[in-house]
Each structure stands twice: as C-alpha cells, then as structure tokens.
Scaffold this active site. Structure first.
Site, PDB file in Angstrom:
ATOM      1  N   GLU A 213       1.645  -1.673   0.171  1.00 39.71           N
ATOM      2  CA  GLU A 213       0.007  -0.174   0.258  1.00 39.71           C
ATOM      3  C   GLU A 213       1.087   1.321   0.337  1.00 39.71           C
ATOM      4  O   GLU A 213       0.695   2.052  -0.898  1.00 39.71           O
ATOM      5  CB  GLU A 213      -1.090  -0.022   1.078  1.00 39.71           C
ATOM      6  CG  GLU A 213      -1.820  -1.004   1.350  1.00 39.71           C
ATOM      7  CD  GLU A 213      -1.365  -1.934   2.117  1.00 39.71           C
ATOM      8  OE1 GLU A 213      -0.396  -2.605   2.487  1.00 39.71           O
ATOM      9  OE2 GLU A 213      -2.529  -2.999   3.049  1.00 39.71           O
ATOM     10  N   GLY A 269       5.879  -2.574  15.100  1.00 38.63           N
ATOM     11  CA  GLY A 269       5.307  -0.953  13.898  1.00 38.63           C
ATOM     12  C   GLY A 269       4.194  -0.547  14.557  1.00 38.63           C
ATOM     13  O   GLY A 269       4.515   0.374  14.790  1.00 38.63           O
ATOM     14  N   ARG A 270       3.633  -1.296  15.503  1.00 36.54           N
ATOM     15  CA  ARG A 270       2.519  -0.680  16.099  1.00 36.54           C
ATOM     16  C   ARG A 270       3.202  -0.236  17.338  1.00 36.54           C
ATOM     17  O   ARG A 270       2.236   0.110  18.266  1.00 36.54           O
ATOM     18  CB  ARG A 270       1.159  -1.518  16.327  1.00 36.54           C
ATOM     19  CG  ARG A 270       1.411  -2.700  16.966  1.00 36.54           C
ATOM     20  CD  ARG A 270       0.633  -3.833  17.281  1.00 36.54           C
ATOM     21  NE  ARG A 270       1.394  -5.241  17.864  1.00 36.54           N
ATOM     22  CZ  ARG A 270       2.308  -5.971  17.302  1.00 36.54           C
ATOM     23  NH1 ARG A 270       2.300  -5.746  15.796  1.00 36.54           N
ATOM     24  NH2 ARG A 270       2.446  -7.445  17.531  1.00 36.54           N
ATOM     25  N   LYS A 514      -1.561 -10.895   2.929  1.00 35.74           N
ATOM     26  CA  LYS A 514      -0.910 -10.727   1.659  1.00 35.74           C
ATOM     27  C   LYS A 514       0.411 -11.377   0.370  1.00 35.74           C
ATOM     28  O   LYS A 514      -0.666 -10.764  -0.604  1.00 35.74           O
ATOM     29  CB  LYS A 514       1.258  -9.666   2.675  1.00 35.74           C
ATOM     30  CG  LYS A 514       0.635  -8.599   3.510  1.00 35.74           C
ATOM     31  CD  LYS A 514       2.191  -8.309   3.844  1.00 35.74           C
ATOM     32  CE  LYS A 514       1.609  -7.450   4.980  1.00 35.74           C
ATOM     33  NZ  LYS A 514       2.730  -7.039   5.882  1.00 35.74           N
TER      34      LYS A 514
HETATM   35  O1  F6P Z   1       0.051  -4.969   9.474  1.00 38.29           O
HETATM   36  C1  F6P Z   1       1.383  -5.723   9.546  1.00 38.29           C
HETATM   37  C2  F6P Z   1       2.156  -4.602   9.559  1.00 38.29           C
HETATM   38  O2  F6P Z   1       3.421  -5.167   9.546  1.00 38.29           O
HETATM   39  C3  F6P Z   1       2.236  -4.057  10.214  1.00 38.29           C
HETATM   40  O3  F6P Z   1       2.406  -4.433  11.859  1.00 38.29           O
HETATM   41  C4  F6P Z   1       2.442  -2.619  10.578  1.00 38.29           C
HETATM   42  O4  F6P Z   1       2.351  -1.528  11.344  1.00 38.29           O
HETATM   43  C5  F6P Z   1       2.279  -1.722   9.212  1.00 38.29           C
HETATM   44  O5  F6P Z   1       2.294  -3.181   8.287  1.00 38.29           O
HETATM   45  C6  F6P Z   1       2.748  -1.406   8.235  1.00 38.29           C
HETATM   46  O6  F6P Z   1       4.488  -2.249   8.001  1.00 38.29           O
HETATM   47  P1  F6P Z   1       5.375  -1.017   7.103  1.00 38.29           P
HETATM   48  O7  F6P Z   1       5.820   0.025   8.829  1.00 38.29           O
HETATM   49  O8  F6P Z   1       6.317  -1.704   7.462  1.00 38.29           O
HETATM   50  O9  F6P Z   1       5.113  -0.680   6.121  1.00 38.29           O
END
Ligand code: F6P
Length: 547
Positions: A213, A269-270, A514
């Site tokens: 995305e 990430g979170r 994915k």
């Molecule tokens: O939703 C899966 C995930 O890996 C999350 O844990 C993360 O916050 C998000 O995708 C975005 O990932 P990235 O920062 O690598 O683009």
C-alpha cells in the site's frame, strides 16, 4: 507439552471464585463496601483509574495477582526492560521504552547501548522540524512547506493519525497534516486534490519500506510531483523524506538517504509512534511538545516498572481483561472516550491490541486451550450513545468497557463540558445499576400509564445492569498525558500477553492475505492467470472484475 496457563492452581481458584461471584451484582458490591471507590481506584502519571465498577472483590484481585505471579509477570517486565529478545519468533527485543527513555540510562541491545542512536535521531528530527517551521527548508521552487502528507499504513499511520488529531489544540508551525494509508486510490487522489505540489512535503513512513500500500502510494505521489515539475528529479529531494529501518530500500526508491530518519528492527510497527514514525506529529506540534509526549510515556514506563503489581495501572487493567475474557466469557471490549479529540483512539487500540494478542498458539507453539484477545471496538462516547449503547444496556453480550474522561475540554464552551461529564457518569452508573422491574413499574405508574400498557411494556423497559466498566480520568489532554495514556495501553497488552503466554510482538497473521493478494494481482492486471488452486468464487469474481 508445556503446562498451559489454564492448568495453573490460580486459574482453578479463579474459576471457583467466579462461580461464587456469579450472582453478586456490581450494585451489591457497592452496597457491601461504602468505600468501594477508595478501595478500587489508583492514580499515577496524571491518570486516575476507577475500577470500582467491576464484577470483582478484593479476593478477585488477590487471586488475579497470584495468577500474575504464577505467570512470572515481574520477571517478564524485567526481561522486557533489559532488552532481552522477548519477540522470540523474530529473535528481537521490543524496546519501545528506549525510544522515550528520558532518563537516558543505557539500554543494551546485543551488548551495545542504543541510547546514543536514539538521541541522535531525535536531534535530527528536532533540527528538521525547526528548518521546516522556520522556512529554512524550502520546496523545489523556493516556497516554504505548508502541507505534510504522511504515507504509511498500520503502525506507520494509526499512531501519528490519532495523536496529531488529539493534539490539534497544540499545533505549532502552521502546517496542515494529511495522512494517506489505503491502497484504494481515492485516499491519495482526494488528498492530492487539497495540496499544492510546490508547498507539500511527503513523508514515506514504512518500517520495511516494502509494504504494498505504502509503496504504491509513494510511487504515485512521486509521479504526481514529477508531472508538476516536468520530470525534474531534483524536486524529489526537497519534497520527499523517508522514515524506515531500511537504508537500501529508501535509496532504491530514489529518496536521498540524507533525508531519511532511521529506526530499528527492535521497534515493533504498532509500538513505533515514539520513533521517527512520530515525525508528522513533531511537525504538527513542534519538537518540544513531541518530547513532552515521550516524557509522559516514560513516566508511565517508570510506573509500570516500579509500582507494586497491586497498584500498577497497566497490571490491573491487564488482569481485569483476563478476568472477563477467561472467567466470564467476554469476547469484546469497548473503548469509549468522552474527550472528542480522542475519536481515533479505538482504531489505534484495535491494531495495538488485536495485532499483538490475536493469537491462538502460545510461546511454545502449542494451540492454547483458552480464549485470548477480546475484540476491540468503540467510538467517542456521546456518538456511541446514539448508535450502539442500546446493545450495551439491553443486549445479550457482556461488554467490559473503558470510559476515558477529560475533566476539561481542549476547547471549552458554555455548558458543553458539564453535559459531556454528566453523560459519561450517567452511562457508567446506568450500565452497572440498570433499572429493575419494580423501579420501572413505579416509574410507568407515576407517568399514568395504564396497567395493561405497563404489563406489555415492562420487559422492554427494564435494564438488568451489571455491565462492568473502568473509568480513566485526567485533567486535560496534554501531550504528556496522551503519552502516558498510550504507554499504559502498551503495557496492558504486555501484561495480557504474559498471562496468556503469547508473544505480543510478532504479527505473522497478516502474512497470508498479503501473499494471496500478490498471487491474484497478475490476473487482475491482465499479465497472468489466477493461481490453479483458486476456488469458484474467486475465479468468478476475477472474471467479473476483468470485464
Ligand atoms: O499490518 C502488518 C504490518 O506489518 C504492521 O505491523 C505494520 O505496522 C504495518 O504492516 C506497516 O508496515 P511497514 O511500516 O513496514 O510499512
């Protein structure tokens, strides 16, 4: 096979205790103890937690604390803070606490103190924010930046979105903030329609710098900018910065690595809001206030690390969640802020909690024989009242809830705040007290309703009550208070993970979707066939989209 937590002695004791308590209502508990509020409330870091409206007695808490001890919670907290590889499936520590370690005490990863790196990146963020605010950082045509568009998703979006919105009253620098996350081009296109390429800064925020995305949106934004500058690639360096752990991918994308703000694989990430992922927040509220956000989180980290478990807010919240999930069968938890600026908190907590705890195997890889993460949902309080509170009051589900209440609004106006507070207090009271048949009958009689009508209406107009809630109260939502509130929920997640024997720091569950999406893409782009094992539904719908 290891011993599962539901085989522990404390678990059995809690099951028996729940049976003893099953017929005792929350109002009865208040009647038994005139000082129930004093006995079931605690205050730290500017947050008051009132947990008196729970189906719980002192014995409940004592037993839950025995469970916490049997699960070695204190040891796990130490391991987390010492930088052990608590994320064992990815062989990493989870050191979000280092990102806001305002005391600067060394925190080691693989024998190296990470604090110098953390501080260096914070310093670079501070310099960058100042340059943009002062107008020293200019767009390619020499105009100052007016709009910041953060392109990221999940943890690289939800935290900055929620915090930037919550702290709108603290804005500095006059920049407009935008966030693009969804791969559906409507999100990007609608945003680009509102900004001027010559005064817009794009932040490409992605830990991995490979998320579909984000990369699609980043490429399209770059295309849009280059079209404006007639293909002049030099414009990229003035309008694109990156936040990532991957220097190579940032370079390959074409962003000058001097314009990259780094973070590290030991930041989940979170849990990354406190890292350079917070750059859009720092640009929106200024570095000083961003550091206050970090300071509030650090204060909560210290509370979590040092307070006795019985007085420890994240511990109490985590244990109460276990209590309802595993001993009362609750499979949902509502987040209900009575501070409108926290309208995005439920969505933020959905990722924090469900991506962390939505798991069915324990640390040893065995399928667990007990329930784990409840489903998180919610909305700003009063809006929820006119939408889903009917279900809370008269539905069939047990829904523990957190009411998050600001004493003061960020934008005081007339009688609005007393009205907001009266609603928050009314809901927690009404949900726990309900209104029984006798009281309902008396009310209808007083209104002059006929006996026949009363008999017909009575079942529809009574409330069984006994819905539990926590109330979290603070004076006013400052950056520091918000930092403490978020860190409180992060640590609550950790407590739950210990009690459920889960690794809260990986997220393998998002991989399959994915992979499948990637396998279907060629059929939709007209460059290949659908995978041979696609079922008839997928094949038929692919055909339809191809048309
Ligand atoms: O939703 C899966 C995930 O890996 C999350 O844990 C993360 O916050 C998000 O995708 C975005 O990932 P990235 O920062 O690598 O683009």
């Amino acid at each position: 096979m290891s011993i599962q937590v539901n085989q522990l002695a404390s678990w059995h004791a809690l099951q028996q205790h729940q049976q003893q308590l099953a017929n005792t209502s929350i109002p009865a508990l208040f009647a038994q103890d005139k000082q129930r509020f004093e006995h079931f409330s605690v205050e730290a870091c500017g947050l008051l937690l009132d947990y008196s409206r729970n189906r719980a007695t002192q014995e409940t808490l004592d037993l839950l604390l025995v469970l916490a001890n049997e699960c070695q919670l204190s040891d796990w907290i130490k391991r987390l803070y010492q930088g052990e590889a608590v994320n064992h499936t990815e062989h990493r520590p989870a050191l979000h606490i280092a990102l806001r370690n305002r005391s600067n005490t060394p925190i080691q990863v693989a024998g190296q103190d990470v604090m110098p790196e953390v501080n260096a990146v914070l310093q670079r963020i501070g310099q960058f924010v100042q340059a943009v605010h002062n107008g020293d950082w200019l767009g390619h045509s020499g105009k100052p930046i007016q709009s910041v568009v953060n392109i990221g998703i999940g943890g690289s979006d939800l935290g900055p979105v929620m915090v930037t919105r919550a702290l709108r009253a603290y804005r500095q620098g006059g920049l407009r903030s935008y966030f693009v996350s969804n791969v559906d081009s409507s999100h990007l296109m609608e945003t680009l329609a509102e900004v001027d390429p010559e005064t817009t800064l794009f932040i490409i925020a992605s830990k991995t710098f490979s998320t579909q995305e984000t990369m699609l949106n980043a490429n399209s934004a770059r295309q849009w900018l280059l079209e404006h500058y007639q293909g002049d690639e030099q414009a990229i360096a003035r309008h694109f910065v990156a936040v990532s752990t991957s220097t190579e991918r940032v370079r390959a994308f074409g962003i000058d690595t001097n314009n990259m703000f780094e973070f590290w694989d030991w930041v989940g990430g979170r849990f990354s809001l406190w890292s350079a992922i917070g750059l859009p927040v720092a640009l929106a509220i200024g570095m000083e206030q961003f550091e206050q956000l970090l300071g509030g989180a650090h204060a909560m980290d210290e509370h979590f690390r040092t307070a006795p478990l019985a007085e420890n807010i994240p511990v109490l919240l985590g244990l109460l969640s276990v209590w309802y999930t595993n001993f009362w069968g609750a499979n949902t938890h509502a987040i209900l802020p009575y501070d409108f600026v926290l309208e995005h908190l439920p969505a933020y907590l959905q990722q924090l909690k469900m991506e962390s705890l939505g798991k069915r195997v324990n640390r040893q890889g065995e399928v667990v024989t007990y329930a784990t993460c409840p489903i998180i949902w919610g909305a700003a309080g009063n809006n929820g009242q006119h939408a889903f509170y009917q279900l809370l009051h008269q539905g069939t589900h047990l829904v523990p809830a957190d009411f998050i209440v600001a004493a003061q609004s960020q934008h005081p106006l007339g009688d609005h705040q007393p009205a907001t507070l009266s609603n928050a207090l009314a809901q927690t009271l009404a949900l726990s007290q309900g209104r029984d048949t006798a009281a309902t009958q008396a009310m209808l009689q007083a209104q002059g309703v006929s006996a026949e009508e009363i008999a017909q209406q009575l079942p529809h107009r009574t409330f069984i009550g006994n819905q539990p809630s926590n109330t979290l109260v603070y004076e006013r939502l400052t950056p520091a208070l918000l930092g403490a509130l978020i860190a409180m929920y992060e640590h609550k997640v950790f407590v739950q993970s210990v009690c459920w024997d889960l690794n809260p720091f990986d997220q393998w569950g998002v991989e399959l979707g994915k992979q499948v999406a990637n396998s279907l893409l060629p059929a939709l782009m007209g460059t290949g066939e659908a995978p041979a094992d696609s079922d008839s539904s997928t094949l038929a719908l692919l055909k339809r989209f191809a048309k």
